[in-house]
Design an enzyme around this catalytic site. Structure first.
Site, PDB file in Angstrom:
ATOM      1  N   ARG A 261     -67.896 -61.860  26.444  1.00 33.35           N
ATOM      2  CA  ARG A 261     -69.260 -62.367  26.300  1.00 33.35           C
ATOM      3  C   ARG A 261     -70.258 -61.331  26.776  1.00 33.35           C
ATOM      4  NH1 ARG A 261     -68.503 -68.771  28.005  1.00 33.35           N
ATOM      5  NH2 ARG A 261     -66.753 -69.086  26.567  1.00 33.35           N
ATOM      6  N   ARG A 276     -69.071 -64.532  36.559  1.00 29.56           N
ATOM      7  CA  ARG A 276     -69.694 -64.210  35.268  1.00 29.56           C
ATOM      8  C   ARG A 276     -69.313 -62.797  34.849  1.00 29.56           C
ATOM      9  NH1 ARG A 276     -73.404 -67.259  33.036  1.00 29.56           N
ATOM     10  NH2 ARG A 276     -73.799 -68.288  35.017  1.00 29.56           N
ATOM     11  N   GLU A 348     -69.206 -74.573  37.384  1.00 32.85           N
ATOM     12  CA  GLU A 348     -68.503 -74.891  36.144  1.00 32.85           C
ATOM     13  C   GLU A 348     -67.191 -74.112  36.028  1.00 32.85           C
ATOM     14  OE1 GLU A 348     -70.762 -74.149  32.597  1.00 32.85           O
ATOM     15  OE2 GLU A 348     -68.949 -74.181  31.351  1.00 32.85           O
ATOM     16  N   SER A 351     -65.347 -76.811  30.278  1.00 35.66           N
ATOM     17  CA  SER A 351     -66.318 -77.487  29.444  1.00 35.66           C
ATOM     18  C   SER A 351     -65.545 -78.124  28.310  1.00 35.66           C
ATOM     19  CB  SER A 351     -67.315 -76.465  28.913  1.00 35.66           C
ATOM     20  OG  SER A 351     -68.426 -77.091  28.359  1.00 35.66           O
ATOM     21  N   ARG A 390     -62.224 -67.881  37.108  1.00 40.93           N
ATOM     22  CA  ARG A 390     -62.941 -68.775  38.024  1.00 40.93           C
ATOM     23  C   ARG A 390     -61.970 -69.595  38.871  1.00 40.93           C
ATOM     24  NH1 ARG A 390     -68.450 -70.844  34.857  1.00 40.93           N
ATOM     25  NH2 ARG A 390     -69.290 -68.741  34.591  1.00 40.93           N
TER      26      ARG A 390
END
Length: 424
Positions: A261, A276, A348, A351, A390
């Site tokens: 990403r 991130r 988070e 999802s 994560r």
RNA sequence: GGAGAGGUGGCCGAGCGGCUGAAGGCGCCGCUCUCGAAAAGCGGUAUCCUGUAACCGGGAUCGUGGGUUCAAAUCCCACCCUCUCCGCCA
């Protein structure tokens, strides 16, 4: 993508859905283009019908040795008109497609209306955050001190936001992947898939990343190919342009892939650590279901993801994304957030979304019901189970000890050669 | 990278300018026959768009996009993909 007929007939509903999302689109232009499109289409089809009929006549006359010169001349003119009209029709359709392909999904009625993440309701909180008798350190500090994480060298190799793991760190990443895949395939009924990590434009459009969000993706130079931002993209597109049988459904796949990403627009956010990154591993779950079962399947999907956290004994909570926070393609999304002691926050880690027929219409994934003619779009769902980087970060922070060592969660030990502690 | 072959309906496979949305076979569904099954026989079996309240009608689609023609699965051009052989390579 929404169905063109649906948008035409439910303009005000689409308008309010857009508004709730904080999005907008030129629906006036849509309606105008749609009306002129259908007018042109009717005219073209009438002309084509005439051409077909007269062409048959010409064929018959020629066979009988008659002269068909006048009809040929007539049809020459008709064909010219058809060609001209077809051009305007194509332009009209392009305008429509442009609008349609950029319209987000309609949120499910159960999704709370809200502006941003502050309006996301918490559904449940599971596990109790541990009480530390020392100040918990951030995972990047723990990792660097244990010499299992090295962000400085990673940035030398590539740049900021790339991972570099050593020893027990790399091993734990691999252990987590194996643990999660094993759980989903043996206990949750998913089939493991290993898809391409680079996909073409059509595939990216199928799941909704394109055309609107190209700036979030890494694109290959000299190729119209992109690095996948999630396994959702290649796995959902497995059945692109196919018609499935009703009794094949539901189809449940799990895949671990790296995710790439660009994180455009996230400058200054989470600048340190594994939260991130431009590259991270994620175990993904993807489902293809019938419309009537998709919301049940969504609940199962979330539970499947939660099971990972429960087995790892990590505290978490589940929230429902409100309309303003919902992703472009999703009709409903649950986020799972894991407790991060050093940040004193839930972050988070998964999802889970139901896209209903939105992706299926874009990607051409349909199914045929038994004893019923015609096809319908399947419903597609996906969810992280879980983001591996994560999860590793969460383990480091939640399982850290005062001396800087980290206890290996019990569920993970079989995947780490029985190792119980990571220490210097 | 070099040389060749090929992409047609759920599958196999014919067609190579009009009567072909597409022969034939397989598969699938229904019916007949049978105590039942098999076999055999008969019938039906693509998708999308569009008009209609509906019955039903019109249009499009033979890898994709252009072109030639009154008319293209069939001719021409470009591109994509698959396969075989040679070379290179984890």
């Amino acid at each position: 993508m929404l169905e063109i007929k649906y948008v035409r007939q439910n303009l005000s509903e689409v308008y309010s859905a857009l508004k709730n999302r904080g999005d907008s689109a030129d629906l006036e232009a849509f309606q105008a283009a749609e009306i002129s499109r259908r007018e042109m289409l009717a005219e073209i089809e009438e002309l084509r019908h005439r051409r077909n009929v007269v062409s048959d006549e010409i064929a018959g006359m020629k066979k009988r040795g008659k002269d068909a010169g006048d009809r040929v001349a007539q049809m020459r003119e008709v064909s010219g008109r058809i060609k001209a009209l077809e051009k305007s029709l194509a332009e009209s359709e392009e305008i429509l497609q442009e609008i349609l392909i950029r319209l987000p999904n309609i949120p499910h009625p159960s999704v709370p209306v809200g502006k941003d993440e502050a309006d996301n309701p918490v559904n449940r909180v599971v596990g109790t955050p541990r009480v530390f008798d020392f100040t918990p350190k951030a995972h990047w500090t723990i990792g660097e001190d244990l010499k299992i994480l090295d962000f400085e060298r990673a940035s030398k190799i590539t740049g900021a936001r790339f991972p570099l793991l050593f020893g027990a760190g790399a091993r734990m990443e691999r252990a987590l992947i194996n643990f999660m895949l094993e759980l989903h395939t043996t206990e949750h009924g998913y089939t493991e898939v290993l898809p391409p990590f680079i996909v073409n434009r059509k595939t990216m459009t199928g799941t909704g990343q394109l055309p609107k969000f190209q700036e979030d993706l890494f694109k290959l130079e000299n190729w119209d190919y992109f690095l996948i931002p999630t396994a959702e993209v290649p796995v959902t597109n497995i059945y692109q342009d196919e018609i499935l049988e009703e009794d094949q459904l539901p189809i449940c796949y799990t895949a671990c892939t790296p995710c790439f990403r660009s994180e455009a627009g996230s400058y200054g956010k989470d600048t340190r650590g594994l939260i991130r990154q431009h590259q991270f591993n994620k175990v993904e779950m993807v489902k293809f279901t019938t419309p009537e079962t998709s919301y049940d399947e969504l609940e199962h999907l979330v539970l499947n993801a939660e099971t990972v956290l429960q087995r790892l004994d990590l505290p978490y909570r589940v929230i429902t994304l409100c309309t303003g926070d919902l992703g472009f393609s999703a009709a409903k999304t649950y986020d799972i957030e894991v407790w991060m002691p050093a940040q004193d926050k839930y972050r988070e880690i998964s999802s889970c979304s139901n896209f209903e027929g939105f992706q299926a219409r874009r990607a051409g994934i349909r199914f045929k019901r038994k004893d019923k003619k015609g096809t319908e779009p399947v419903h597609t769902l996906n969810g992280s189970g879980l983001a591996v980087g994560r999860t590793l970060a969460a383990i480091l922070e939640n399982y850290q000890q005062a001396d800087g060592s980290v206890v290996v969660p019990e569920a993970l030990r079989p995947y780490m050669g029985g190792r119980e502690v990571i220490e210097l």
